[in-house]
Design a protein around this motif. Structure first.
Motif, PDB file in Angstrom:
ATOM      1  N   LEU A 207       0.839  -1.192   0.000  1.00 19.49           N
ATOM      2  CA  LEU A 207       0.000   0.000   0.000  1.00 19.49           C
ATOM      3  C   LEU A 207       0.875   1.244   0.000  1.00 19.49           C
ATOM      4  O   LEU A 207       1.771   1.386   0.829  1.00 19.49           O
ATOM      5  CB  LEU A 207      -0.907  -0.016   1.242  1.00 19.49           C
ATOM      6  N   SER A 208       0.628   2.133  -0.960  1.00 20.76           N
ATOM      7  CA  SER A 208       1.332   3.429  -1.015  1.00 20.76           C
ATOM      8  C   SER A 208       0.390   4.491  -0.458  1.00 20.76           C
ATOM      9  O   SER A 208      -0.638   4.811  -1.073  1.00 20.76           O
ATOM     10  CB  SER A 208       1.723   3.757  -2.453  1.00 20.76           C
ATOM     11  N   LEU A 209       0.724   5.038   0.711  1.00 21.01           N
ATOM     12  CA  LEU A 209      -0.152   5.974   1.410  1.00 21.01           C
ATOM     13  C   LEU A 209       0.390   7.392   1.325  1.00 21.01           C
ATOM     14  O   LEU A 209       1.609   7.603   1.173  1.00 21.01           O
ATOM     15  CB  LEU A 209      -0.266   5.573   2.880  1.00 21.01           C
ATOM     16  N   PRO A 210      -0.487   8.397   1.453  1.00 21.82           N
ATOM     17  CA  PRO A 210      -0.017   9.791   1.523  1.00 21.82           C
ATOM     18  C   PRO A 210       0.887   9.991   2.736  1.00 21.82           C
ATOM     19  O   PRO A 210       0.836   9.217   3.696  1.00 21.82           O
ATOM     20  CB  PRO A 210      -1.313  10.589   1.648  1.00 21.82           C
ATOM     21  N   GLU A 211       1.681  11.011   2.709  1.00 22.09           N
ATOM     22  CA  GLU A 211       2.630  11.276   3.779  1.00 22.09           C
ATOM     23  C   GLU A 211       1.908  11.424   5.120  1.00 22.09           C
ATOM     24  O   GLU A 211       0.900  12.123   5.233  1.00 22.09           O
ATOM     25  CB  GLU A 211       3.412  12.555   3.475  1.00 22.09           C
ATOM     26  N   GLY A 212       2.428  10.756   6.129  1.00 25.20           N
ATOM     27  CA  GLY A 212       1.869  10.831   7.473  1.00 25.20           C
ATOM     28  C   GLY A 212       0.836   9.763   7.766  1.00 25.20           C
ATOM     29  O   GLY A 212       0.530   9.507   8.940  1.00 25.20           O
ATOM     30  N   PHE A 213       0.243   9.149   6.745  1.00 23.68           N
ATOM     31  CA  PHE A 213      -0.736   8.087   6.964  1.00 23.68           C
ATOM     32  C   PHE A 213      -0.019   6.802   7.374  1.00 23.68           C
ATOM     33  O   PHE A 213       1.132   6.558   7.003  1.00 23.68           O
ATOM     34  CB  PHE A 213      -1.549   7.830   5.697  1.00 23.68           C
ATOM     35  N   GLU A 214      -0.713   5.959   8.124  1.00 22.03           N
ATOM     36  CA  GLU A 214      -0.146   4.658   8.498  1.00 22.03           C
ATOM     37  C   GLU A 214      -1.187   3.557   8.346  1.00 22.03           C
ATOM     38  O   GLU A 214      -2.394   3.800   8.475  1.00 22.03           O
ATOM     39  CB  GLU A 214       0.370   4.687   9.934  1.00 22.03           C
ATOM     40  N   GLN A 215      -0.690   2.387   8.015  1.00 23.88           N
ATOM     41  CA  GLN A 215      -1.564   1.211   7.924  1.00 23.88           C
ATOM     42  C   GLN A 215      -1.639   0.560   9.297  1.00 23.88           C
ATOM     43  O   GLN A 215      -0.631   0.310   9.935  1.00 23.88           O
ATOM     44  CB  GLN A 215      -0.989   0.227   6.896  1.00 23.88           C
ATOM     45  N   THR A 216      -2.858   0.285   9.777  1.00 23.83           N
ATOM     46  CA  THR A 216      -3.033  -0.205  11.145  1.00 23.83           C
ATOM     47  C   THR A 216      -3.302  -1.703  11.230  1.00 23.83           C
ATOM     48  O   THR A 216      -2.876  -2.356  12.178  1.00 23.83           O
ATOM     49  CB  THR A 216      -4.183   0.540  11.828  1.00 23.83           C
ATOM     50  N   GLU A 217      -4.025  -2.260  10.273  1.00 21.71           N
ATOM     51  CA  GLU A 217      -4.345  -3.684  10.349  1.00 21.71           C
ATOM     52  C   GLU A 217      -4.823  -4.178   8.985  1.00 21.71           C
ATOM     53  O   GLU A 217      -5.144  -3.385   8.092  1.00 21.71           O
ATOM     54  CB  GLU A 217      -5.436  -3.948  11.400  1.00 21.71           C
ATOM     55  N   VAL A 218      -4.870  -5.503   8.843  1.00 22.79           N
ATOM     56  CA  VAL A 218      -5.432  -6.145   7.658  1.00 22.79           C
ATOM     57  C   VAL A 218      -6.372  -7.244   8.134  1.00 22.79           C
ATOM     58  O   VAL A 218      -5.977  -8.107   8.923  1.00 22.79           O
ATOM     59  CB  VAL A 218      -4.349  -6.760   6.752  1.00 22.79           C
ATOM     60  N   LEU A 219      -7.620  -7.183   7.707  1.00 24.88           N
ATOM     61  CA  LEU A 219      -8.606  -8.209   8.066  1.00 24.88           C
ATOM     62  C   LEU A 219      -8.880  -9.091   6.853  1.00 24.88           C
ATOM     63  O   LEU A 219      -9.197  -8.598   5.772  1.00 24.88           O
ATOM     64  CB  LEU A 219      -9.913  -7.560   8.546  1.00 24.88           C
ATOM     65  N   TRP A 220      -8.749 -10.402   7.048  1.00 24.84           N
ATOM     66  CA  TRP A 220      -8.999 -11.361   5.980  1.00 24.84           C
ATOM     67  C   TRP A 220     -10.348 -12.041   6.215  1.00 24.84           C
ATOM     68  O   TRP A 220     -10.611 -12.529   7.316  1.00 24.84           O
ATOM     69  CB  TRP A 220      -7.918 -12.449   5.976  1.00 24.84           C
ATOM     70  N   PRO A 221     -11.195 -12.120   5.219  1.00 25.88           N
ATOM     71  CA  PRO A 221     -12.419 -12.908   5.388  1.00 25.88           C
ATOM     72  C   PRO A 221     -12.067 -14.387   5.545  1.00 25.88           C
ATOM     73  O   PRO A 221     -11.011 -14.833   5.064  1.00 25.88           O
ATOM     74  CB  PRO A 221     -13.190 -12.650   4.098  1.00 25.88           C
ATOM     75  N   TYR A 222     -12.925 -15.133   6.246  1.00 29.64           N
ATOM     76  CA  TYR A 222     -12.618 -16.549   6.432  1.00 29.64           C
ATOM     77  C   TYR A 222     -12.651 -17.275   5.085  1.00 29.64           C
ATOM     78  O   TYR A 222     -13.437 -16.954   4.207  1.00 29.64           O
ATOM     79  CB  TYR A 222     -13.573 -17.194   7.426  1.00 29.64           C
ATOM     80  N   PRO A 223     -11.756 -18.239   4.904  1.00 27.98           N
ATOM     81  CA  PRO A 223     -11.626 -18.908   3.606  1.00 27.98           C
ATOM     82  C   PRO A 223     -12.522 -20.146   3.502  1.00 27.98           C
ATOM     83  O   PRO A 223     -13.218 -20.522   4.456  1.00 27.98           O
ATOM     84  CB  PRO A 223     -10.156 -19.321   3.594  1.00 27.98           C
ATOM     85  N   GLU A 224     -12.466 -20.779   2.343  1.00 26.29           N
ATOM     86  CA  GLU A 224     -13.053 -22.094   2.159  1.00 26.29           C
ATOM     87  C   GLU A 224     -11.945 -23.051   1.742  1.00 26.29           C
ATOM     88  O   GLU A 224     -10.830 -22.632   1.394  1.00 26.29           O
ATOM     89  CB  GLU A 224     -14.167 -22.064   1.116  1.00 26.29           C
ATOM     90  N   ARG A 225     -12.249 -24.340   1.802  1.00 24.91           N
ATOM     91  CA  ARG A 225     -11.240 -25.375   1.528  1.00 24.91           C
ATOM     92  C   ARG A 225     -11.532 -26.049   0.196  1.00 24.91           C
ATOM     93  O   ARG A 225     -12.649 -26.468  -0.058  1.00 24.91           O
ATOM     94  CB  ARG A 225     -11.263 -26.408   2.658  1.00 24.91           C
TER      95      ARG A 225
END
Length: 678
Positions: free
Chosen positions: A72-90
């Motif tokens: 992720l390329s964010l504007p200056e001063g922004f920060e990435q806080t978390e990533v949520l993944w939806p539950y998968p299937e098999r």
């Protein structure tokens, strides 16, 4: 994510070349709102839409594929806080399993604005995404997606894509769950907060936790649910004490719920999961146990010992029937008591959390050494290395009230522990997973099967009359049966060497040699009264030596010595020269595993905690030149010191040009004197 820095450009080029048609996956980046204020948090939805029939991969892709990854390329001063993944299937295919998404996958990426943000500024956010999509073939690809925000703009509208995506996100389970590792099986305790469900599946974050292709199943005990997984067999190191993943449950009404959980290795004893009792299974296990016990009589480690009883039956065939029945019952009692004792011990150990099975005694080196020496001594007696009467069985007959027959039954079970007859494995597996009464019943039937031949001889005289008549053949046959006992003793020594290494093997050999000497001297003393005191002395020394040896090969002693013993460096002439040029004192041990003097020096001096501390405190670099196998470099080094064999101990003091050669028999005092000036 760090892979993107290196391969994104490659994938971008590859995807351009590979797809003259529409790629199988489209990617877009959608903000939660159009406006953002200083220090505000929001989600970005990274949406990947595979075409019909294609699927993408979760953060742990399973046995194949590659996870979705992005930068992720964010504007200056922004920060990435978390990533949520939806539950998968098999997805399962041909013995492999993959984790991923057959429909749209929406990852939620949390971002936070800086504490200062100029109002009215248009802000661009870019995501460089790599993915792999599979259908009949697997195709890697790369995409670029952008989203725009306006700083300081109030926007009450929230994109429904974010709200819908949150519904597919696993709930965070705050309380860790326990897990137990039993062989290649992982038992995962399920959260107590779960509502009723029909099935569950655990998706670990790490690919090294579980076998993805193996089925997972639930068992309940004492009102709690546990999920059974097969551990990953090709792990390059032991499983960590903590791992995390997503647990997906399916309710009876078709509802699906997901939870992010953390599992910690449990310190308490693993729960028991007794098999549901069925009379048919129980009866089958008893039949197999009876057959396995009967076939134990034919095992090479048991058959020679049973001749003690057989010789007695043959010799007393003309005795009254009542006496033969009594002897058979005492023998049977000895067998049954021994089997039930083994079963009770297994139950006690399992209740304490230790997983053991038939022959568990052989996992303990002192018992292996004891059994090896016992088999060897018994073989010597069978060979008439010492004569203690007309026959060995006559000694058993001399014991009053049938206790000699009881002891023979106990002896038969003791020597049977290294053996496993057909049918025993299935019966024992059923018994050890069942309640205690069922377990003991299985062991009792196994003992009854083993005692059956002598019960038949005692209660059915017709079988006794079928035995050959006593004669000289008995002595010859008894001497022949000594050789299976010698073979069993040698095999047990091999087991001991595998458990405790060359020192344990040397200890066992010394015990066998002294056992042979003691038995021979006792036999000679029986013929020459003037040697009687020497025979008794040798027997006492043999008993003391065996006791010390059993202690020296015990795991607790070995573990302590392994931790505290000297840490040797492999012999490297260049390294030795480098240390000498730095005026570091150097000690070189030329040794071999087949050299008894070397092993004794190691045990008594060089590998003791005292010597290890002396080397450490004096700053001595210690090198080990292992001459167990042919090594021309070590041979030349020995010749340079005018030696043709081992042991050889060489010491270079700081600033010294010439080495000091130590005696072949070392003491701690020799080392201490040599290092006194350091």
């Amino acid at each position: 994510m760090k892979r993107l820095l290196f391969i994104f450009s490659f994938f971008l080029f590859f995807s351009a070349e590979a797809f003259s048609r529409t790629p199988p996956v489209t990617v877009d980046l959608v903000p939660q709102k159009s406006g953002i204020f200083p220090e505000e948090k929001m989600y970005l939805a990274l949406r990947l839409k595979p075409q019909r029939g294609w699927h993408l991969y979760w953060r742990n892709s399973g046995d194949a594929g590659e996870p979705v990854d992005f930068r992720l390329s964010l504007p200056e001063g922004f920060e990435q806080t978390e990533v949520l993944w939806p539950y998968p299937e098999r997805f399962s295919d041909e013995g492999m399993a993959e984790y991923g998404y057959g429909k749209d996958a929406v990852l939620l990426i949390g971002i936070k604005a800086p504490d200062y943000l100029p109002s009215g500024k248009k802000l661009e956010i870019k995501a460089d995404v790599i993915w792999m999509a599979c259908k009949n073939e697997c195709v890697p690809g790369a995409s670029e997606a952008k989203a725009y925000l306006t700083s300081g703009m109030k926007d009450d509208y929230e994109n429904p894509l974010i709200r819908d995506a949150l519904a597919f996100m696993p709930q965070k389970e705050e309380t860790p769950v326990p897990f137990w590792e039993k062989g290649d099986v992982l038992i995962l305790g399920l959260p107590a907060s779960l509502e009723a469900f029909e099935k569950a599946y655990f998706f670990p974050y790490s690919a090294k936790v579980a076998d993805h292709a193996a089925e997972q199943y639930i068992k309940t005990t004492q009102g709690k649910a546990y999920l059974f997984l097969k551990g990953r067999s090709e792990r390059d190191k032991p499983l960590e004490d903590t791992f995390s993943g997503t647990l997906v449950t399916h309710g009876r009404d078709g509802s699906v719920k997901a939870f992010d959980i953390t599992a910690n290795r449990a310190k308490e004893v693993a729960p028991e999961f007794p098999l549901a009792f069925r009379w048919l299974d129980f009866a089958g296990a008893l039949i197999l146990a009876f057959a396995g016990g009967f076939l134990l009589n034919l095992m090479p480690c048991v058959f020679p010992v049973l001749s003690l009883k057989a010789f007695k039956v043959v010799s007393s065939a003309k005795s009254n029937a009542r006496q033969i029945k009594k002897e058979s019952l005492f023998y049977t009692a000895g067998v049954l008591v021994s089997f039930l004792s083994v079963g009770g011990a297994l139950l006690a150990f399992r209740a304490a959390g230790t997983e053991l099975g038939w022959g568990f005694q052989l996992q303990y080196p002192p018992f292996v050494l004891f059994l090896s020496v016992f088999m060897f001594v018994l073989g010597l007696l069978f060979s008439d290395a010492a004569s203690f009467g007309e026959t060995i069985s006559s000694k058993s007959a001399a014991v009053s009230s049938g206790w000699g027959d009881f002891g023979t039954g106990v002896l038969a079970v003791v020597v049977a522990t290294p053996c496993a007859a057909p049918f025993m494995g299935t019966a024992l597996g059923y018994g050890l997973l069942s309640p205690a009464p069922v377990t003991l019943a299985v062991f009792a039937f196994m003992g009854t099967g083993m005692a059956l031949p002598f019960l038949m001889l005692g209660f059915f005289p017709a079988f006794a009359r079928m035995l050959p008549k006593p004669g000289a053949w008995m002595v010859l046959f008894r001497k022949f049966l000594a050789f299976p006992l010698y073979g069993a003793s040698g095999w047990l020594l091999w087991v001991l060497a595998a458990q405790g290494g060359s020192f344990a093997l040397a200890t066992g050999i010394v015990c066998l040699v002294f056992a042979g000497f003691s038995v021979w001297l006792c036999g000679e003393a029986a013929k020459a009264p003037e040697l009687k005191i020497w025979g008794r002395g040798a027997l006492v020394c043999f008993i003391l030596l065996t006791a010390v040896s059993l202690y020296s090969v015990s795991p607790d002693v070995q573990t302590k010595e392994d931790v505290l013993k000297t840490s040797w460096l492999p012999y490297q002439p260049e390294k030795i020269e480098e240390y000498r040029n730095k005026n570091v004192p150097v000690f070189i041990k030329f040794s071999a595993d087949w050299c008894l003097t070397c092993l004794l020096n190691d045990k008594a001096v060089l590998n003791t905690p005292k010597a290890a501390e002396l080397f450490r405190s004096k700053g001595v670099a210690v090198f080990y030149a292992d001459w167990t196998e042919r090594d021309d470099g070590i041979t030349r080094a020995l010749e340079s010191f005018e030696r043709g064999g081992v042991p050889l101990y060489v010491y270079y003091a700081p600033h010294a040009r010439d080495p000091k050669i130590f005696p072949q028999i070392l003491t701690y005092g020799i080392l201490e004197d040599a290092f006194e000036e350091l």
